[in-house]
Design an enzyme around this catalytic site. Sequence first.
Site, mmCIF file in Angstrom:
data_model
loop_
_atom_site.group_PDB
_atom_site.id
_atom_site.type_symbol
_atom_site.label_atom_id
_atom_site.label_comp_id
_atom_site.label_asym_id
_atom_site.label_seq_id
_atom_site.Cartn_x
_atom_site.Cartn_y
_atom_site.Cartn_z
ATOM 1 N N CYS A 88 35.584 39.842 13.338
ATOM 2 C CA CYS A 88 34.255 39.251 13.416
ATOM 3 C C CYS A 88 33.660 39.369 14.815
ATOM 4 C CB CYS A 88 34.274 37.801 12.954
ATOM 5 S SG CYS A 88 34.679 37.655 11.201
ATOM 6 N N CYS A 206 30.892 25.528 6.369
ATOM 7 C CA CYS A 206 31.193 26.961 6.383
ATOM 8 C C CYS A 206 29.920 27.753 6.630
ATOM 9 C CB CYS A 206 31.766 27.406 5.034
ATOM 10 S SG CYS A 206 33.181 26.442 4.493
ATOM 11 N N LYS A 332 26.391 29.357 11.370
ATOM 12 C CA LYS A 332 26.227 28.306 10.368
ATOM 13 C C LYS A 332 24.881 28.414 9.666
ATOM 14 C CE LYS A 332 27.018 26.116 7.966
ATOM 15 N NZ LYS A 332 26.292 25.362 6.978
ATOM 16 N N HIS A 336 25.905 35.091 8.899
ATOM 17 C CA HIS A 336 27.004 35.849 9.497
ATOM 18 C C HIS A 336 27.228 37.189 8.789
ATOM 19 C CE1 HIS A 336 30.539 36.884 11.614
ATOM 20 N NE2 HIS A 336 31.443 36.275 10.880
#
Lengths: 389, 467
Positions: A88, A206, A332, A336
Amino acid sequence: MSRSLSQEVAVIGVSCTKFGENFDQSLQEMMVEAGTAACQDAGITMDDVQAAWLGTFSPGFGGGKATITLSDALKMRGRPITRVENYCATGTDAFRNAAAAVAAGQYEIVMVLGAEKLRDRAVRGLQREGIHPYLEAGSTAPGLFALFANRYMHTFGTDRRVLAKVAVKNHGNGALNPKAHFQTKVTEEQVLKAQVIAYPFGLYDCCPTTDGAAAAIVCRADLAAHFRKELILLRGAGLAVMSGKPFLDSTVDYLGFPSTTAAAQQAYKQAGISDPVKEVDFCEVHDCFTWTEITNYEDLGFCKKGEGAKFIEEGRSSLTGDVPFNPSGGLKSFGHPVGATGVRMIYEIVTQLRGDAGARQVKDAKLGLAHNLGGPGAVACVVILGREA
Amino acid sequence: MKGIVGYAVRLPAYSISRDEIARAWQCSSPGGQKRCIRFDEDALTLAAAAAQDCLGSLNGLTVTGLLFASTTAPHLERLNSSLIAAVCDLPSACATIDLSSSLRGAASGLLMALSLVNGGQGESILVCAGDTREADLGSAEEMLLGDAGAAIAVGNQNVIAELLATATVYDDFLDTVRRDRDEFITSFASKFSADRGYLAPMQSAIQCALKQAGVTVQQVSKAALSSPDKRSHLQLAKKLGLAESQAQDIRFNDVGLTGSAMPLLVLSGALESAQPGEIILLAAHGNGADALVFRVTENIRNYKVRVPLAKQAAGLAYASYTQYRKARDYYRNVENGLEISNVMYAKEEHQNIRLHGSECYHCGTRQFPVTQVCVSCRRGDQLREIALARTGTVYTFAQDELYPSPFPPTLMAVVDLAGGGRIYCEVVDCSPADVRIGMPVDLTFRKIKEGGGLYHYYWKCCPRRGQ
């Protein structure tokens, strides 16, 4: 003695597509949009780009596996293109590599482009690809981070309410950001009552999986004045790799990410930063899960280990606090798209340093830090950018 | 002297009430409960669990053979016993034999093993069994069949029950049948079947064995008799001239009819309460019968069974028949596509199946898996391969609702093994509310996935048993 990247490299152009469920755009279309806009922002044409770094993580869907994805999208022919994949932390590491090549004097102007299309697949969560079929069986991203969060919360007696505060803050910032995946505020109660994904993480703890692309134009510092009036320089960039299987390493204490600390130390040293909480004006950090942001405060040196809860409870990381964290809304809320995220952070830092961030503008933003985390703390990349007076 | 040197039973942690099955099918219930597998268990994992427990009590005997009896072995072609032997980390010269297609396979295995142990001193052969039989959905048998694993070790040192005599008879009688293409058993349950298929061969083999042993029925303390149903063994005991109380409990009421595992399970039950000098009779049926007569020795006083039957009460119950079926059929319905190379399987067998890791000569750190450079002192020339402990404690855990499972959440844990080494695996046989940091666990070998035409097995952990 290694040579510092500090003061050698400027960022003269940035761009970012709308993050979200971009069902009307292909991976290539997002890349064209981001690449073209970054060139426009820098006042250059594609012909001025001498080399490019492409950051993509998940090559399974919609291309992205190799450098040709970029050359075919932007018809960028006959020049060096390198694909970077580093979990990531792919986006910031692509940027770090591009900056190193410019600092080495090999090129004058290069492009960094991160892109990812995750929403085309009707699966929940991030696909776990290329993992060991036995040693890592049963793992998911929230499950792997929950291992850390549970041990941390057990050790420091942290409450889920603290985690919820991260979600509330970052959703609040995202609500001010027209490019964010989620632009709605949430309440602490909503966060706490949401469907559990992997305890202590509920749905709002998440980050989402997202489609998006972002790009940056990196240029030799001494040439930057030809393109932009303001001068934004790279002050430091660090990368640290730890184990991809911390769950097999008995030296791992599960209280935080030493990779973050190591990468930050590298970057701080280059930037000449000795006290980040006083010297850094704001941060864009990797809040893949709410707890991750709490440990980031500590691992980046903004507070001591175990004091992350206090840091957010006192409002210090809020948009109006002394060190705003994730004014963009973070992973958040901004979303992402893995390979794009790090480059999106560079976009946000530059936008803030230019004073162009609108409703989410951080006051007196002169020095910004981007922190990208990959795997369950396996990789961390820290990039520090500053605006010259 | 040769005879039994160890025993162990592994009952699955889950159960279902027979009334619950009867409710689903709107039929009458025989009452009680039966034990049943979780979706990651099968006959092999049950037998392997019992085999490991049994081996753990053997005090260093050399194991020269492992026999596995089952009518529901997961592999029809691929030696199940060799996989179990690898799980038990037995040396490659160990004889491995599968005994299939008969409910008396394990008893026949004991006959065979006992005839093989004549050789060197300190030698032992393990006979393990597991079954997870299926009867037609909604049939009366579906409520009767239970799942279990059991193991008996035989040898010629530290004998706890000396072999006195054996006998066997066969009879090609049409009783319970399952063909190669069938999922469910076909049963001819009737008075004729009970008389001709069960009582006649059992009596014949038992009488023959007792006569050879020079033992009268009156001298028998306990009769470990298999049974095709709830009570035929009691009828047999009576016919033999034994009191019903001398027939060892087959655990019909709380476990079920456990197929190939039953003879070993019932014998283990008899051994758990045996006193030196007692005569124990074992007899098992299935297209004939095998009978074995043992005399318990003084060594029984020192034998410590890993987890006594009394400490294996069902901890978890399926609340409904639907859940029970889901647990049995999950992997049948979900092909989750894991494909592996047999090159990798061979290369990593020591770590993935035998649970080997490395120990650093330089700093003493134990680590999993087998590694080339020490995780602690980072030296690359000081490592030796070792077998890691199969117990540990939970360092941290996650309750994962996202991971695909028939019964989310999936509990995942980072486990620190006793003596060193860290592993990451699922926590099974544990309700989500009970998992905690510091929890003592046993490692347990389970299925993790199916895919590419294979069952994939690996290690998981469960709350420490027997506590």
